[in-house]
Write a protein that holds these residues in place. Structure first.
Motif, PDB file in Angstrom:
ATOM      1  N   CYS A 270      35.312  44.323  33.797  1.00 12.37           N
ATOM      2  CA  CYS A 270      35.853  42.996  33.231  1.00 12.37           C
ATOM      3  C   CYS A 270      36.727  42.497  34.418  1.00 12.37           C
ATOM      4  O   CYS A 270      37.761  42.980  34.850  1.00 12.37           O
ATOM      5  CB  CYS A 270      36.681  43.105  31.957  1.00 12.37           C
ATOM      6  SG  CYS A 270      37.481  41.623  31.468  1.00 12.37           S
TER       7      CYS A 270
ATOM      8  N   CYS B 186      40.742  41.880  33.127  1.00 15.64           N
ATOM      9  CA  CYS B 186      41.582  43.142  32.942  1.00 15.64           C
ATOM     10  C   CYS B 186      41.197  44.267  33.714  1.00 15.64           C
ATOM     11  O   CYS B 186      42.139  45.303  33.626  1.00 15.64           O
ATOM     12  CB  CYS B 186      41.986  43.133  31.428  1.00 15.64           C
ATOM     13  SG  CYS B 186      40.633  43.928  30.688  1.00 15.64           S
TER      14      CYS B 186
ATOM     15  N   ASN C  16      38.739  46.296  32.684  1.00 15.46           N
ATOM     16  CA  ASN C  16      38.330  47.326  31.866  1.00 15.46           C
ATOM     17  C   ASN C  16      36.895  47.515  32.236  1.00 15.46           C
ATOM     18  O   ASN C  16      36.159  46.663  32.759  1.00 15.46           O
ATOM     19  CB  ASN C  16      38.351  46.791  30.296  1.00 15.46           C
ATOM     20  CG  ASN C  16      37.271  47.495  29.598  1.00 15.46           C
ATOM     21  OD1 ASN C  16      37.408  48.824  29.457  1.00 15.46           O
ATOM     22  ND2 ASN C  16      36.257  46.676  29.109  1.00 15.46           N
TER      23      ASN C  16
ATOM     24  N   CYS D 208      34.774  41.870  26.442  1.00 11.40           N
ATOM     25  CA  CYS D 208      35.795  42.704  26.686  1.00 11.40           C
ATOM     26  C   CYS D 208      36.554  43.099  25.376  1.00 11.40           C
ATOM     27  O   CYS D 208      37.252  42.189  24.941  1.00 11.40           O
ATOM     28  CB  CYS D 208      36.716  42.275  27.787  1.00 11.40           C
ATOM     29  SG  CYS D 208      37.988  43.336  28.216  1.00 11.40           S
TER      30      CYS D 208
ATOM     31  N   CYS E  96      40.716  43.066  26.444  1.00 12.30           N
ATOM     32  CA  CYS E  96      41.498  41.893  26.431  1.00 12.30           C
ATOM     33  C   CYS E  96      40.993  40.550  25.760  1.00 12.30           C
ATOM     34  O   CYS E  96      41.172  39.476  25.552  1.00 12.30           O
ATOM     35  CB  CYS E  96      41.655  41.406  27.881  1.00 12.30           C
ATOM     36  SG  CYS E  96      39.801  40.632  28.700  1.00 12.30           S
TER      37      CYS E  96
ATOM     38  N   SER F 208      38.283  38.705  26.376  1.00 11.29           N
ATOM     39  CA  SER F 208      37.664  37.635  26.982  1.00 11.29           C
ATOM     40  C   SER F 208      35.880  37.746  26.984  1.00 11.29           C
ATOM     41  O   SER F 208      35.280  38.967  26.742  1.00 11.29           O
ATOM     42  CB  SER F 208      37.896  37.760  28.615  1.00 11.29           C
ATOM     43  OG  SER F 208      37.136  38.690  29.457  1.00 11.29           O
TER      44      SER F 208
END
Ligand SMILES: [Zn+2]
Length: 426
Positions: free
Chosen positions: A356, A359, A361, A374, A377, A379
């Motif tokens: 991601c 963040c 991830n 994601c 977070c 998004s």
């Protein structure tokens, strides 16, 4: 002086002269329509005869590869399981000699490759010979008029008309040529030596012309971009998406169907085959055009960041598919070999797609997932765009929106090309 000494001296003098000159190759197109039916047939027959001679020698290379092979007036040709004798009528002895020399060179290359430790087999038969060397200007070929529109070929009574001879400077020293067969016709590639000063003048003129054009049209963007390469296009970090569709044309498909039901070895099959070749050449030209245009757009960025991924893995499937993916390889090569932009390559194992960009991830994505969602977070972002953001992050750059000038330039470059689609992703 003996004959051998005279020849050696002449070669020395030529070499000395060529030190002050630059070799330039001009491509002239043979005007086949201007030839009589018989001459046209004989001209095309040169390529078959060259292939027969080449394969005849390769078939028994220990006994047949010798200097006198240029005297051969008939050769054995394998037809099915049997051998047939075919006469060599149209190839002149000098043309034959250069084919013999070509085999010697190929053999030599094979040997030196073997010495380097590579695994090599024997010299292979050729399915096609598409170029015939014409050595010694004045003997194997010669322009018969000042405008260089007519060429006399050894073995042909009437001069052959060619297009493009006017490009050759008047005082150029014409050295050698090659008769080349392409799907679109027969060409004469003429190697000339022109004086270094003349060459610089020609070159300078070209550069000046280009600079004038450039000053008017060449807009640079003064910024970096990350690129996500896909088999059928690219996505830039500013959201610009360029997709191309270079496919087998319906005409090609039709021709291939026709070809498959024509009898092997028949005249009709040959005719259709020629049309197929021409269509392939056309598609290859379309691809080159798209590649040039994409590169021309990308050159306007200061820095390009992209991942060194494995294009080879995409290279499976039909001709249509492979011609699209090969465009990607050509673009990458163009960028890599360019001195105009700086490129940053990101390792192919860097998980740019899985991460991601907001963040950090990491999760695995299916090929069908077009959007990166994601769970950490929240998004949601286009998959390819997310990858480009990660590339920017990797080199410590911020992302930027597409500017009007980038948009305009892209439209200007690709506007008239129906094979290319420009869009924006968010
Ligand atoms: Zn996230």
């Amino acid at each position: 002086m003996t004959k051998a000494e005279r020849i050696r001296q002449a070669i020395q003098q030529t070499k000395q002269r060529h030190k002050e000159q630059v070799p330039v190759v001009y491509e002239l197109k043979v005007n086949l329509n201007s030839l009589s039916k018989a001459d046209r047939k004989n001209l095309i027959a040169l390529f078959s005869e060259a292939k027969w001679l080449y394969n005849h020698i390769v078939a028994d290379i220990d006994n047949r590869l010798k200097y006198e092979s240029y005297k051969l007036s008939e050769v054995e040709v394998k037809v099915g399981d049997k051998f047939e004798t075919r006469p060599i009528i149209n190839l002149s002895s000098q043309m034959k000699q250069s084919i013999v020399e070509r085999i010697q060179r190929n053999l030599y290359a094979l040997h030196s490759s073997k010495e380097k430790g590579n695994k090599v087999g024997a010299l292979k038969f050729k399915r096609e010979v598409n170029s015939i060397p014409l050595k010694q200007y004045g003997k194997t070929f010669k322009f018969t008029n000042e405008q260089k529109t007519k060429v006399k070929l050894q073995g042909f009574n009437k001069p052959i008309r060619v297009l493009g001879g006017h490009q050759i400077p008047e005082d150029a020293e014409i050295a050698k040529a090659e008769l080349v067969r392409k799907a679109s016709g027969i060409y004469l590639h003429v190697t000339c030596y022109i004086g270094k000063e003349d060459f610089l003048k020609v070159w300078q003129n070209r550069v000046n012309r280009k600079q004038i054009v450039k000053r008017r049209e060449w807009k640079t963007f003064n910024q970096a971009a990350a690129i996500d390469f896909k088999p059928t296009g690219v996505v830039l970090s500013n959201g610009l998406k360029i997709e191309w569709k270079i496919e087998e044309t319906p005409r090609l498909k039709r021709l291939q169907r026709t070809l498959s039901c024509k009898k092997k070895g028949s005249r009709n099959r040959q005719k259709v085959k020629q049309k197929v070749r021409k269509e392939y050449e056309h598609i290859v030209n379309v691809r080159q055009d798209v590649v040039n245009k994409v590169i021309s757009l990308l050159y306007r960025y200061d820095t390009l960041i992209y991942q060194d991924d494995n294009i080879q893995a995409w290279h499976k499937g039909s001709f249509g598919k492979s011609i699209q993916t090969s465009a990607v390889g050509m673009i990458k090569r163009g960028l890599r070999d360019s001195l105009r932009v700086s490129t940053v390559l990101i390792d192919r194992f860097q998980p740019t797609t899985k991460t991601c960009s907001r963040c950090g991830n990491v999760q695995s994505l299916e090929l069908s997932d077009r959007v990166y969602k994601c769970p950490a977070c929240g998004s949601e972002l286009d998959r390819d765009l997310n990858a480009t953001y990660n590339m920017l992050k990797f080199v410590g750059l911020d992302r930027s929106e597409v500017k009007p000038v980038e948009h305009e330039t892209a439209v200007k470059i690709f506007g008239a090309n129906p094979k290319v689609l420009i869009s924006f992703v968010q």
